[in-house]
Scaffold this active site. Structure first.
Site, PDB file in Angstrom:
ATOM      1  CG  ASP A   1      -1.855   1.141   1.309  1.00  0.00           C
ATOM      2  OD1 ASP A   1      -2.051   1.791   0.268  1.00  0.00           O
ATOM      3  OD2 ASP A   1      -2.392   1.403   2.393  1.00  0.00           O
TER       4      ASP A   1
ATOM      5  N   GLY B   1       0.517   4.188   1.401  1.00  0.00           N
ATOM      6  CA  GLY B   1       0.445   5.094   2.537  1.00  0.00           C
ATOM      7  C   GLY B   1      -0.755   6.013   2.465  1.00  0.00           C
TER       8      GLY B   1
ATOM      9  CD  GLN C   1      -9.568   7.226  -3.619  1.00  0.00           C
ATOM     10  OE1 GLN C   1     -10.675   7.453  -3.130  1.00  0.00           O
ATOM     11  NE2 GLN C   1      -8.735   6.331  -3.079  1.00  0.00           N
TER      12      GLN C   1
ATOM     13  CG  ASP D   1      -6.009  -5.082   1.314  1.00  0.00           C
ATOM     14  OD1 ASP D   1      -5.678  -4.617   2.425  1.00  0.00           O
ATOM     15  OD2 ASP D   1      -6.512  -4.376   0.421  1.00  0.00           O
TER      16      ASP D   1
ATOM     17  CB  CYS E   1     -11.971 -26.084   8.977  1.00  0.00           C
ATOM     18  SG  CYS E   1     -10.616 -24.897   8.898  1.00  0.00           S
TER      19      CYS E   1
ATOM     20  CB  CYS F   1      -7.415 -24.222  10.235  1.00  0.00           C
ATOM     21  SG  CYS F   1      -8.383 -24.539  11.750  1.00  0.00           S
TER      22      CYS F   1
ATOM     23  CB  CYS G   1     -10.659 -27.499  12.193  1.00  0.00           C
ATOM     24  SG  CYS G   1     -11.519 -25.979  12.669  1.00  0.00           S
TER      25      CYS G   1
ATOM     26  CG  HIS H   1     -10.582 -21.259  11.847  1.00  0.00           C
ATOM     27  ND1 HIS H   1     -11.090 -22.464  11.421  1.00  0.00           N
ATOM     28  CD2 HIS H   1     -11.621 -20.362  11.747  1.00  0.00           C
ATOM     29  CE1 HIS H   1     -12.357 -22.327  11.084  1.00  0.00           C
ATOM     30  NE2 HIS H   1     -12.707 -21.058  11.271  1.00  0.00           N
TER      31      HIS H   1
END
Length: 415
Positions: free
Chosen positions: A138, A140, A237, A319, A357, A359, A362, A389
């Site tokens: 990003d 800033g 924008q 994101d 799941c 993960c 799990c 998870h």
């Protein structure tokens, strides 16, 4: 045919553009078989974009970058300071249930600590954090909203008060943002844009920010010296103004003029408290306008419902800190919504978070009751397991979305 011109002052490059019709360009779609070798071009030497399948407006794409391909839709975990809280990078890149192809870091925070000059000296952020896959940074710009009380914005750039040294002020210009990102070595850099909170009630400020975003984009490209290895995305924008000839249209028209320089586009200025209807209208407008042969990234979006809807509208990349931050508060993402595992109702629940799941929690049979106890005792293991998870959940969600698009059944998946 009479050319319609908005009533407000326009940047000179937009004089003569007919705003009586929606801004749009290159909407033809060429499907490319998954697994096709990338063909980079002189116009886009560090990014090759393949659309593999369509279902309505939803797209399953492959974005080829210097550190490997990315399959979309994709959710990018946020490692603001070059790390994901509660997760070691072997999990992010090697855990069979995660295997993330790209993560995000923040230029503003990386410059504050450890400084991007140090990162350059150490060989870039990839080497510094031992990350073999892709990075997006990003610019800033978001800190103009999140740290507004510490910031002053003018044509030159944005000046922040340092959070570490009282009285010290840091100027971030478009040129500075790009230099920092060049030092970081990210595969995708974001242009510094003038960001205004979507719920601000100041039309003049939105107009100023929209037109300044175009001027700052030119300044960003003027110092971009590593086009062979790093991509610079532009950010649309314009607040919530989706009207014909409105601010979003003006920004899009400016980007259409600059399109040969731009390898990908982001939709910015959202997820700041506006209604879902307003949010989705802006996303729809931008996806309808932006070309079909380049990636589309909706910034700061991480609620599962928003990913499903925005993908239906044509977005590829996302994101957000939501999945990792909410994990640290004891909240697990599940297919029916969320589980607040600190609640007493889970203190004797012997079930895993989600039996399907994969993960760490799990898959290894860690119960909701066990997590409830860890959370109540402030044990760091709970945060680590829930973070893993939630990231696995987001990865599974985007995989299911991609699979539904490839099978031409995305509406069925949404239902």
């Amino acid at each position: 045919k009479k050319c319609y011109v908005p009533s407000n002052n326009l940047p000179k490059e937009l004089y003569g553009i007919d705003f009586s019709e929606r801004i749009t360009w290159r909407k033809e779609v060429v499907l490319t078989e998954e697994g096709t070798h990338p063909q980079f071009s002189s116009e886009s030497p560090a990014l090759c974009h393949h659309v593999n399948a369509l279902c309505g407006k939803a797209r399953a794409c492959t974005i080829h970058l210097p550190h490997g391909p990315i399959e979309t839709p994709v959710f990018m975990p946020v490692g603001t300071k070059g790390t994901l809280k509660g997760v070691v990078f072997e999990e992010v890149s090697q855990d069979f249930a995660l295997d993330n192809q790209i993560i995000l870091a923040n230029t503003y925070h990386m410059e504050l600590q450890p400084t991007t000059a140090l990162l350059k000296e150490m060989g870039g952020l990839h080497k510094f954090m031992n990350w073999k896959s892709n990075l997006l940074t990003d610019s800033g710009g978001f800190q103009m909203v999140s740290l507004l009380k510490l910031a002053e914005i003018c044509e030159d750039g944005v000046t922040f008060e340092s959070p570490f040294s009282q009285g010290k002020r840091v100027l971030l210009r478009p040129e500075d943002s790009i230099q920092h990102q060049l030092n970081i070595g990210s595969d995708i850099m974001m242009a510094l844009d003038d960001v205004v909170s979507s719920v601000t009630e100041d039309t003049d400020r939105f107009r100023e920010a929209t037109h300044r975003t175009l001027r700052w984009l030119d300044r960003c490209f003027s110092v971009h010296t590593n086009r062979e290895k790093q991509n610079l995305f532009a950010i649309v924008q314009g607040g919530l103004d989706t009207s014909l000839g409105g601010l979003r249209e003006q920004c899009l028209a400016g980007f259409r003029i600059r399109d040969p320089e731009i390898p990908g586009y982001a939709i910015g200025g959202l997820a700041g408290g506006e209604s879902k209807d307003e949010f989705w209208r802006v996303v729809h407008q931008c996806c309808e306008a932006l070309p079909n042969d380049k990636p589309r990234y909706c910034m700061g979006v991480g609620y599962p419902l928003d990913l499903v809807v925005c993908t239906a509208l044509g977005v590829d990349m996302y994101d957000c800190v939501y999945p990792t931050r909410t994990a640290r508060f004891g909240v697990a993402l599940v297919w029916t919504g969320i589980l607040k595992l600190k609640s007493h109702e889970y203190s004797k629940d012997d079930n895993p978070i989600d039996k399907s799941c994969q993960c760490q929690a799990c898959y290894n049979g860690v119960s909701r009751a066990r997590l409830n106890g860890l959370l109540k005792s402030n044990n760091a293991l709970a945060s680590q397991l829930l973070t893993n998870h939630n990231l696995v959940f987001m990865k599974c969600l985007t995989k299911k979305m991609r699979n539904a698009i490839q099978k031409n059944n995305y509406p069925g998946f949404c239902r």
